[in-house]
Design a protein around this motif. Structure first.
Motif, PDB file in Angstrom:
ATOM      1  N   ILE A 162       7.290  33.017   6.643  1.00 53.75           N
ATOM      2  CA  ILE A 162       6.263  33.816   5.969  1.00 53.75           C
ATOM      3  C   ILE A 162       6.216  35.243   6.483  1.00 53.75           C
ATOM      4  CG2 ILE A 162       3.761  34.056   5.611  1.00 53.75           C
ATOM      5  CD1 ILE A 162       3.615  30.971   5.682  1.00 53.75           C
ATOM      6  N   LEU A 163       6.344  35.402   7.812  1.00 60.15           N
ATOM      7  CA  LEU A 163       6.210  36.729   8.418  1.00 60.15           C
ATOM      8  C   LEU A 163       7.547  37.401   8.707  1.00 60.15           C
ATOM      9  CD1 LEU A 163       3.288  36.013  10.930  1.00 60.15           C
ATOM     10  CD2 LEU A 163       3.159  36.913   8.601  1.00 60.15           C
ATOM     11  N   ASN A 164       8.646  36.714   8.375  1.00 57.05           N
ATOM     12  CA  ASN A 164       9.984  37.277   8.578  1.00 57.05           C
ATOM     13  C   ASN A 164      10.207  37.646  10.046  1.00 57.05           C
ATOM     14  OD1 ASN A 164      12.561  38.138   7.788  1.00 57.05           O
ATOM     15  ND2 ASN A 164      11.858  40.254   7.494  1.00 57.05           N
ATOM     16  N   LEU A 165       9.967  36.671  10.930  1.00 56.83           N
ATOM     17  CA  LEU A 165      10.065  36.891  12.370  1.00 56.83           C
ATOM     18  C   LEU A 165      11.150  36.024  12.986  1.00 56.83           C
ATOM     19  CD1 LEU A 165       6.267  36.787  13.308  1.00 56.83           C
ATOM     20  CD2 LEU A 165       7.648  38.814  12.845  1.00 56.83           C
ATOM     21  N   SER A 166      11.582  36.402  14.176  1.00 50.87           N
ATOM     22  CA  SER A 166      12.464  35.544  14.961  1.00 50.87           C
ATOM     23  C   SER A 166      11.627  34.392  15.510  1.00 50.87           C
ATOM     24  CB  SER A 166      13.077  36.324  16.120  1.00 50.87           C
ATOM     25  OG  SER A 166      12.072  36.681  17.065  1.00 50.87           O
ATOM     26  N   ARG A 167      12.287  33.382  16.057  1.00 41.86           N
ATOM     27  CA  ARG A 167      11.552  32.236  16.594  1.00 41.86           C
ATOM     28  C   ARG A 167      10.634  32.665  17.743  1.00 41.86           C
ATOM     29  NH1 ARG A 167      11.175  28.020  20.099  1.00 41.86           N
ATOM     30  NH2 ARG A 167      10.873  25.949  19.175  1.00 41.86           N
ATOM     31  N   GLU A 168      11.147  33.523  18.620  1.00 37.47           N
ATOM     32  CA  GLU A 168      10.342  33.971  19.764  1.00 37.47           C
ATOM     33  C   GLU A 168       9.122  34.768  19.302  1.00 37.47           C
ATOM     34  OE1 GLU A 168      10.819  36.518  23.936  1.00 37.47           O
ATOM     35  OE2 GLU A 168      12.553  36.148  22.645  1.00 37.47           O
ATOM     36  N   GLN A 169       9.325  35.640  18.314  1.00 34.65           N
ATOM     37  CA  GLN A 169       8.214  36.436  17.789  1.00 34.65           C
ATOM     38  C   GLN A 169       7.169  35.540  17.124  1.00 34.65           C
ATOM     39  OE1 GLN A 169      10.563  38.980  15.276  1.00 34.65           O
ATOM     40  NE2 GLN A 169      10.476  40.711  16.691  1.00 34.65           N
ATOM     41  N   ALA A 170       7.639  34.571  16.341  1.00 35.60           N
ATOM     42  CA  ALA A 170       6.721  33.644  15.661  1.00 35.60           C
ATOM     43  C   ALA A 170       5.926  32.837  16.678  1.00 35.60           C
ATOM     44  CB  ALA A 170       7.500  32.714  14.736  1.00 35.60           C
ATOM     45  N   LEU A 171       6.595  32.410  17.736  1.00 42.19           N
ATOM     46  CA  LEU A 171       5.922  31.634  18.771  1.00 42.19           C
ATOM     47  C   LEU A 171       4.855  32.469  19.468  1.00 42.19           C
ATOM     48  CD1 LEU A 171       5.734  28.956  20.213  1.00 42.19           C
ATOM     49  CD2 LEU A 171       7.609  29.661  21.704  1.00 42.19           C
ATOM     50  N   ASN A 172       5.132  33.735  19.723  1.00 46.60           N
ATOM     51  CA  ASN A 172       4.141  34.620  20.340  1.00 46.60           C
ATOM     52  C   ASN A 172       2.919  34.793  19.447  1.00 46.60           C
ATOM     53  OD1 ASN A 172       5.267  35.262  22.851  1.00 46.60           O
ATOM     54  ND2 ASN A 172       6.595  36.824  21.971  1.00 46.60           N
ATOM     55  N   VAL A 173       3.157  34.916  18.136  1.00 49.38           N
ATOM     56  CA  VAL A 173       2.051  35.034  17.178  1.00 49.38           C
ATOM     57  C   VAL A 173       1.170  33.790  17.248  1.00 49.38           C
ATOM     58  CG1 VAL A 173       1.473  35.041  14.716  1.00 49.38           C
ATOM     59  CG2 VAL A 173       3.203  36.603  15.588  1.00 49.38           C
ATOM     60  N   LEU A 174       1.799  32.621  17.250  1.00 48.40           N
ATOM     61  CA  LEU A 174       1.040  31.363  17.256  1.00 48.40           C
ATOM     62  C   LEU A 174       0.307  31.143  18.575  1.00 48.40           C
ATOM     63  CD1 LEU A 174       3.696  29.135  15.454  1.00 48.40           C
ATOM     64  CD2 LEU A 174       1.477  29.838  14.532  1.00 48.40           C
ATOM     65  N   ILE A 175       0.922  31.525  19.684  1.00 49.33           N
ATOM     66  CA  ILE A 175       0.254  31.405  20.990  1.00 49.33           C
ATOM     67  C   ILE A 175      -0.965  32.316  21.033  1.00 49.33           C
ATOM     68  CG2 ILE A 175       0.466  31.922  23.459  1.00 49.33           C
ATOM     69  CD1 ILE A 175       3.391  30.979  23.271  1.00 49.33           C
ATOM     70  N   ASN A 176      -0.816  33.544  20.545  1.00 49.45           N
ATOM     71  CA  ASN A 176      -1.949  34.476  20.504  1.00 49.45           C
ATOM     72  C   ASN A 176      -3.074  33.943  19.617  1.00 49.45           C
ATOM     73  OD1 ASN A 176      -0.705  36.301  22.222  1.00 49.45           O
ATOM     74  ND2 ASN A 176       0.167  37.516  20.565  1.00 49.45           N
ATOM     75  N   GLU A 177      -2.700  33.316  18.506  1.00 51.19           N
ATOM     76  CA  GLU A 177      -3.713  32.743  17.609  1.00 51.19           C
ATOM     77  C   GLU A 177      -4.487  31.627  18.306  1.00 51.19           C
ATOM     78  OE1 GLU A 177      -1.975  31.469  13.959  1.00 51.19           O
ATOM     79  OE2 GLU A 177      -1.976  33.482  13.083  1.00 51.19           O
TER      80      GLU A 177
END
Length: 272
Positions: free
Chosen positions: A43-58
């Motif tokens: 959805i956000l066109n991110l790498s796995r590491e970037q997506a994981l950081n987004v989810l951890i922050n959430e």
């Protein structure tokens, strides 16, 4: 024999589904699944590491919302959406039709809008816990140290990104990667609000504005170039300087708050 192959096919799909939905990370006892990561990447066109950081922050934000017992009622959601539509000159029917044309339901937008309001309340509560300096002496010193932030440009070329999901635009700001198509516009006093020009004048070339409300949902401005510079003195814009001084203190405090919080959070990686 046919039943045997059907059984094997069922087991293979069950194993694949289990793998897809397996827990990848646990943040303060809250799970993040492999599916969550894959969907965020898509959805956000991110790498796995970037997506994981987004989810951890959430997860950290959600835990803070619970800790501070922050809630948003239906009236607040409805009033916020009405205000946004009024700014864009749209009726509810027009707004619903616009969402539908872009493949998003009103209910989905409303749910995301509620989450955004909860986060705003959280950031406001955190910022209010800081001892903010409101003095004119502090504002004057801030102005002298940051004169480049208070130069007004009458002509600004921008790329405008639009979305019904503020999170997509926030991640564009952080990663500078997106599948969204930009709309290029030359802004000037004849086609833009002077307040918008003043805001964009403070943004470095190549950087992004804050995510702003628009008639279609949200907008993000990427500054490509600026011209027709006009210098101003403190007395001409002292209210704007004080607001900028206060906002910078609040933003710095919020950023520091979450950096310290993340360093203390229990994060367990299960699929590495």
């Amino acid at each position: 024999m046919k039943k045997f192959w059907i059984f094997l096919f069922f087991c293979a799909n069950l194993a694949n589904a289990t793998l897809t939905n397996s827990i990848a990370v646990v943040v303060n006892k809250e799970p993040i699944t492999s599916y969550d990561i894959q969907q965020t990447m898509k959805i956000l066109n991110l790498s796995r590491e970037q997506a994981l950081n987004v989810l951890i922050n959430e997860k950290i934000e959600i835990s803070q919302i619970k800790q501070f017992e922050i809630s948003v009622n239906d009236l607040e959601v409805d009033e916020g959406i009405k205000k946004m539509m009024a700014q864009g000159g749209m009726s509810l029917e027009q707004f619903r039709a616009n969402l539908k044309a872009k493949g998003q339901s009103y209910e989905s937008f409303r749910a995301n809008f509620r989450k955004d309001l909860e986060k705003r309340k959280l950031y406001e509560k955190i910022a209010n816990s800081n001892k903010t300096d409101f003095s004119e002496d502090g504002a004057k010193k801030f102005f002298e140290q940051n004169r480049n932030k208070f130069v007004f440009y009458a002509n600004i070329n921008v790329n405008i990104y639009s979305s019904q999901d503020a999170k997509i635009l926030e991640n564009l700001k952080n990663t500078k990667h997106t599948k969204l198509k930009a709309h290029n516009v030359n802004l000037n006093p004849n086609n833009a609000d002077p307040r918008l020009l003043a805001l964009l004048s403070q943004i470095e070339i190549g950087d992004f504005s804050p995510v702003l409300n628009s008639r279609d949902g949200y907008e993000l401005y990427e500054v490509k170039s600026k011209s027709n510079q006009q210098n101003v003195e403190y007395e001409q814009i002292k209210n704007e300087v004080l607001n900028a001084y206060i906002n910078e203190q609040r933003q710095n405090y919020i950023q520091d708050y979450f950096e310290k919080l993340r360093s203390k959070v229990s994060i367990e990686y299960l699929d590495r």
